[in-house]
Write an enzyme that holds these catalytic residues in place. Sequence first.
Site, short mmCIF file in Angstrom:
data_model
loop_
_atom_site.label_atom_id
_atom_site.label_comp_id
_atom_site.label_asym_id
_atom_site.label_seq_id
_atom_site.Cartn_x
_atom_site.Cartn_y
_atom_site.Cartn_z
N CYS A 144 18.08 6.70 17.22
CA CYS A 144 18.45 7.81 16.34
C CYS A 144 18.21 7.45 14.89
O CYS A 144 19.14 7.33 14.09
CB CYS A 144 19.91 8.16 16.58
N TYR A 160 8.79 -12.95 16.66
CA TYR A 160 9.76 -12.17 15.88
C TYR A 160 9.95 -10.74 16.39
O TYR A 160 10.31 -9.86 15.62
CB TYR A 160 9.40 -12.18 14.38
C1 LIG Z 1 10.06 -19.76 10.11
C2 LIG Z 1 9.70 -21.15 9.81
C3 LIG Z 1 8.51 -21.68 10.33
C4 LIG Z 1 7.53 -20.87 11.13
O1 LIG Z 1 6.98 -19.81 10.43
P1 LIG Z 1 5.76 -18.97 11.07
O2 LIG Z 1 5.45 -17.96 10.06
O3 LIG Z 1 6.30 -18.36 12.33
O4 LIG Z 1 4.67 -19.93 11.35
C5 LIG Z 1 8.24 -23.01 10.08
N1 LIG Z 1 9.08 -23.78 9.35
C6 LIG Z 1 10.23 -23.29 8.84
C7 LIG Z 1 11.12 -24.19 8.07
C8 LIG Z 1 10.57 -21.98 9.05
O5 LIG Z 1 11.71 -21.49 8.52
#
Ligand SMILES: *Cc1c(COP(=O)(O)O)cnc(C)c1O
Length: 462
Positions: free
Chosen positions: A390, A420
């Site tokens: 909604c 994600y």
């Molecule tokens: C989220 C994150 C990643 C991975 O990021 P991607 O964009 O999925 O490759 C790597 N290291 C840290 C510290 C993160 O917070």
Amino acid sequence: MSRVAHPAGPRHGDVLPADHPPTPPADLNALHPAIWPRGAQRVGGVLTLGGIDVRDLAARFGTPALIMDETDVRSRARDYVDAFGEDAQVYYASKAFCSRAVLRWVTEEGLGVDVCTGGELAVALSAGVDPALITLHGNNKLPAEIEQAVTAGGGHIVVDSYEEIARLAYLADVLGKRPRVLVRVTTGVEAHTHEFMATAHDDQKFGFSLASGAADEAVRRVLALPGLEFAGLHSHIGSQIFDTGGFEVAARRVLELAGRIHLEHGVHVTELDLGGGFGIAYVPEDDAPEVKTIAAGLRSIVASQSLALGIPVPRLTIEPGRGIVGPSTVTLYEVGTIKDVDGIRTYVSVDGGMSDNVRTALYDASYTCVLASRSSTAPPMLSRVVGRHCESGDIVVRHCYLPSDLAPGDLLAVAATGAYCRSLASNYNHLPRPGVVAVADGSAREIVRRETMDDLLRLDVG
Ligand SMILES: *Cc1c(COP(=O)(O)O)cnc(C)c1O
């Protein structure tokens, strides 16, 4: 640090003005090889994943479902290992998608695992990941999480605040352990898809700023605590980054700090962790850099700058999340209603939405989708794929062209939903979260079970 504060997006180029939809592709049935899992193909017009007809997957597991190609995940993990070489270590950032099966696959391919919470740590330990290959991140790790990680032992803890350095030293002393510590550094690199620039002030929550001297001070404090083993430095500049220059500037700045540490303390930085954030293609216009190119650039900078600073070359570590699982997964939806809105566009409603993919609503992220359960030669119809929540912002694919003979009951496949999407899924409107199905070599199994209404009702104890 990046302006892109959230792991999942946003990035320049994601937003297309409503009056400028992309032009229709030459062939609505085509699967762009950079966007779909490596094993995806059409057989007799029908999309197959891991060699399985999507109609069979939908019949067996229901929709919406996230279909994850194990071979694709493993091959991308190997791409990183091969590109960065024997002397580097690749960690999979499990927050992109955290399940025991995936953590087993990537560790079998030689990767370590990054976790940000006790929950992700619990999954990694229960998957049998070697604790020595687990790195714990987070800007506010709970004492219980630090304790859990220190007790498991062996891996790295990335410290992110002065309080945490003191807290970690205290807990390590109580537990009789000497954890290996990386200091998270904020390099001031503002990472975008198409540009990067240095900022004087780093206005976000992670890490110790290089510009203010906080990073130097954090290293001083760690070195002053005999209960902590200073292992090295960490930098993560953002996510979904296409411009390799941002990584290279960050690497240079962190190495300059390594040079200062050597001069001031006579201590070598043995680990240089340059984080994740490597961008992937969601739509044909996305020109994601090759892993080989990123690796070659970073390796040569680390080698040449270490030489120039007169310090031993530290071991390079990287932490891709999206780049490992993003392209492996396709979300299958069933079309429910098709509504033509006054010649503007056609709204195609599917049986999921922002509860299984919130990236479009949150970040204006772009996705590619196709009619999956059959091919069609009907003319293209400008469409917007929307969910059943909604909210008018409940959009899965903002702009796409689907064949004009699309009908209720057809299956749609949205590409590159491995990172994600399930990890940010919610139960909004009391929708059970979809399952995740692994496919490989013609067989399929659920690796995350689809939630049921009973699961949700069980939580309602009032
Ligand atoms: C989220 C994150 C990643 C991975 O990021 P991607 O964009 O999925 O490759 C790597 N290291 C840290 C510290 C993160 O917070």
